[in-house]
Scaffold this active site. Structure first.
Site, PDB file in Angstrom:
ATOM      1  N   HIS A  48      -0.309 -47.362  12.420  1.00 39.17           N
ATOM      2  CA  HIS A  48       0.555 -47.620  13.573  1.00 39.17           C
ATOM      3  C   HIS A  48       1.606 -48.691  13.272  1.00 39.17           C
ATOM      4  O   HIS A  48       2.032 -49.417  14.175  1.00 39.17           O
ATOM      5  CB  HIS A  48      -0.275 -48.020  14.803  1.00 39.17           C
ATOM      6  CG  HIS A  48      -0.941 -46.861  15.477  1.00 39.17           C
ATOM      7  ND1 HIS A  48      -0.273 -46.002  16.331  1.00 39.17           N
ATOM      8  CD2 HIS A  48      -2.208 -46.405  15.406  1.00 39.17           C
ATOM      9  CE1 HIS A  48      -1.111 -45.074  16.748  1.00 39.17           C
ATOM     10  NE2 HIS A  48      -2.291 -45.290  16.199  1.00 39.17           N
ATOM     11  N   ASP A  50       4.141 -47.613  10.837  1.00 37.58           N
ATOM     12  CA  ASP A  50       5.262 -46.898  10.235  1.00 37.58           C
ATOM     13  C   ASP A  50       6.452 -46.864  11.182  1.00 37.58           C
ATOM     14  O   ASP A  50       7.602 -46.869  10.742  1.00 37.58           O
ATOM     15  CB  ASP A  50       4.864 -45.485   9.792  1.00 37.58           C
ATOM     16  CG  ASP A  50       4.302 -44.617  10.884  1.00 37.58           C
ATOM     17  OD1 ASP A  50       3.812 -45.165  11.899  1.00 37.58           O
ATOM     18  OD2 ASP A  50       4.346 -43.383  10.744  1.00 37.58           O
ATOM     19  N   GLY A 144      -6.238 -31.758  14.103  1.00 34.07           N
ATOM     20  CA  GLY A 144      -6.638 -32.783  15.053  1.00 34.07           C
ATOM     21  C   GLY A 144      -7.460 -33.894  14.445  1.00 34.07           C
ATOM     22  O   GLY A 144      -8.031 -34.708  15.166  1.00 34.07           O
ATOM     23  N   GLY A 146      -6.251 -36.264  12.368  1.00 34.10           N
ATOM     24  CA  GLY A 146      -5.453 -37.405  11.945  1.00 34.10           C
ATOM     25  C   GLY A 146      -5.047 -37.342  10.490  1.00 34.10           C
ATOM     26  O   GLY A 146      -4.731 -38.361   9.879  1.00 34.10           O
ATOM     27  N   SER A 148      -2.568 -35.238   9.424  1.00 29.15           N
ATOM     28  CA  SER A 148      -1.181 -34.757   9.399  1.00 29.15           C
ATOM     29  C   SER A 148      -1.059 -33.267   9.123  1.00 29.15           C
ATOM     30  O   SER A 148      -0.229 -32.833   8.325  1.00 29.15           O
ATOM     31  CB  SER A 148      -0.347 -35.553   8.390  1.00 29.15           C
ATOM     32  OG  SER A 148      -0.322 -36.906   8.731  1.00 29.15           O
ATOM     33  N   ASP A 194       3.986 -39.551   7.666  1.00 25.97           N
ATOM     34  CA  ASP A 194       3.330 -38.261   7.489  1.00 25.97           C
ATOM     35  C   ASP A 194       4.174 -37.312   6.653  1.00 25.97           C
ATOM     36  O   ASP A 194       3.701 -36.704   5.690  1.00 25.97           O
ATOM     37  CB  ASP A 194       3.036 -37.627   8.851  1.00 25.97           C
ATOM     38  CG  ASP A 194       2.055 -38.449   9.670  1.00 25.97           C
ATOM     39  OD1 ASP A 194       1.506 -39.435   9.133  1.00 25.97           O
ATOM     40  OD2 ASP A 194       1.854 -38.120  10.853  1.00 25.97           O
ATOM     41  N   TYR A 244       0.359 -42.840  22.513  1.00 22.66           N
ATOM     42  CA  TYR A 244       1.151 -43.091  21.312  1.00 22.66           C
ATOM     43  C   TYR A 244       2.501 -43.701  21.685  1.00 22.66           C
ATOM     44  O   TYR A 244       2.887 -44.760  21.194  1.00 22.66           O
ATOM     45  CB  TYR A 244       1.341 -41.770  20.566  1.00 22.66           C
ATOM     46  CG  TYR A 244       1.893 -41.888  19.172  1.00 22.66           C
ATOM     47  CD1 TYR A 244       1.068 -41.761  18.059  1.00 22.66           C
ATOM     48  CD2 TYR A 244       3.247 -42.106  18.943  1.00 22.66           C
ATOM     49  CE1 TYR A 244       1.574 -41.847  16.774  1.00 22.66           C
ATOM     50  CE2 TYR A 244       3.761 -42.204  17.662  1.00 22.66           C
ATOM     51  CZ  TYR A 244       2.919 -42.069  16.582  1.00 22.66           C
ATOM     52  OH  TYR A 244       3.436 -42.165  15.306  1.00 22.66           O
TER      53      TYR A 244
END
Length: 407
Positions: A48, A50, A144, A146, A148, A194, A244
């Site tokens: 969290h 990037d 789902g 995480g 990517s 990602d 998010y």
């Protein structure tokens, strides 16, 4: 390029491409003309941040989205007729009237956003020369989790369009095109990690990505004694309120109150001296960002010097920050990290943390290679015992980024 039968692909990607080739040939009575692949990623540390101008340290994993395609045999309208093997669903993209963003997004929206971005790069006239296509894709990236899967699909789509059109994008240009597709067509204001991981991934190297300058430094990782274990919790909590985007807005608000142009200009001292001007939530979010940027830089140094215990402690500290300051973990992820911590150094574990956006998904664990099977079985058994869910575990080395498999 040689055909798949003459290629050296093996392992998870080889199995995936072999299945996809057979499925395409069975459905369309001819083999695919083009096959491309793009990997998912796991982020070792740097979560969290990037989208907060930080550093991240991901690696591409040996799990891919593979796309097979061929010009359509039928005459008529110019469409890309697409089948998702995983979802067992079909849809199509009209190449003469590309899709517009819609919410909630469909799975073809991720691909449609890339088609639209590619058209803007090529120009409408050149894009009109693309043939109608039959397209089929399959993924062994956990959806789902995480890892990517959406970015892998976007990057694989862009790689397919490069092969079909004969127009090669710059690597950074391709990654940014796919990021924009995620923003516009999935409504997710993601950072660049990602898509950059899927495009720039290298075998036997982590990628230290400066999310402010977009510069990349590959950090060699070739130890035979240390492995990266990925554990899918198999939960994904559906939360309301756009967590998010909410956290991104909280970070932006805190940065504005601090009066800095970038989080890279904010030290822990700056944060403490401005604490009274921030709400409690803003302060917590900011503390995660500032400390995580520092941890990620230290982690790269630890990898280069083989200081695995130091790296493991940084991973535990990162998870604690994500759990308490950023509040994006969940009880299942916390349990997986605690099980790994309980194994400890004596059992071969250096460190563990949640990875990805959070609220479910995966953990990443640094482990002695000869203990992977034993520890995996222990984690799986304890996780099932304590929360009744089957976890999926696999080890991965840093993998090759997006590429053409066969054409």
């Amino acid at each position: 390029m040689n055909s798949l039968e003459n290629s050296s692909y093996d392992g998870p990607l080889g199995d995936l491409v072999h299945r996809l080739t057979q499925s395409f040939t069975t459905e369309h009575s001819r083999p695919p003309q083009w096959i491309v692949a793009a990997p998912g990623r796991v982020n070792l540390i740097g979560e969290h941040i990037d989208y907060n101008d930080g550093y991240v340290l991901p690696m591409a994993i040996e799990r891919y989205v593979a796309i097979a395609a061929a010009p359509r045999a039928e005459k008529g309208s110019r469409v890309a007729s697409i089948r998702s093997v995983n979802l067992n669903e079909c849809d199509q993209i009209d190449l003469d009237e590309l899709p517009k963003p819609s919410l909630p997004p469909k799975w073809t929206g991720y691909m449609g956003g890339v088609f639209a971005g590619f058209q803007s790069r090529m120009g409408a006239e050149k894009f009109s020369q693309l043939p109608a296509m039959d397209v089929m894709f399959e993924s062994n990236v956990p959806i789902g989790g995480g890892l990517s899967s959406s970015a892998a699909l976007e990057v694989a789509t862009a790689t397919l369009l490069e092969v079909v059109s004969g127009i090669t994008l710059g690597l950074e240009e391709k990654a940014l095109l796919c990021q924009q597709a995620e923003h516009d067509f999935a409504g997710v204001p993601c950072g660049i990690m990602d898509q950059f991981s899927s495009v720039f991934g290298q075998q036997n190297a982590f990628m230290l990505l400066d999310c402010r300058s977009q510069q990349i430094r590959h950090v060699p990782f070739s130890s035979d004694h240390v492995s990266v274990l990925i554990t899918n919790s198999n939960v994904k909590h559906e939360l309301s309120g756009g967590e998010y985007a909410q956290r991104r807005a909280q970070c932006d608000s805190a940065l504005k109150k601090i009066g800095a142009a970038s989080w890279r200009d904010v030290t822990s001292g700056d944060l403490e001296s401005n604490k009274s001007s921030l709400s409690e939530i803003e302060y917590s979010r900011a503390r995660h960002v500032v400390s995580e940027i520092e941890r990620t830089q230290k982690a790269a140094v630890a990898i280069e010097s083989g200081q695995w215990e130091t790296l493991g402690e940084l991973m535990y500290a990162s998870h604690h920050s994500l759990q308490h300051d950023y509040e994006v973990s969940c009880c299942e992820l916390d349990l997986l990290v605690e099980i790994a911590r309980g194994v400890g150094r004596a059992g071969g574990v250096y460190g563990s943390r949640m990875t990805g956006g959070g609220f479910g998904g995966c953990t990443v664990t640094l482990i002695e290679s000869d203990k992977v099977v034993e520890v995996s079985e222990h984690i799986q058994k304890q996780y099932k015992k304590q929360c009744g869910i089957d976890a999926q575990l696999f080890a991965s080395l840093p993998a090759k980024g997006a590429h053409t498999v066969s054409c």
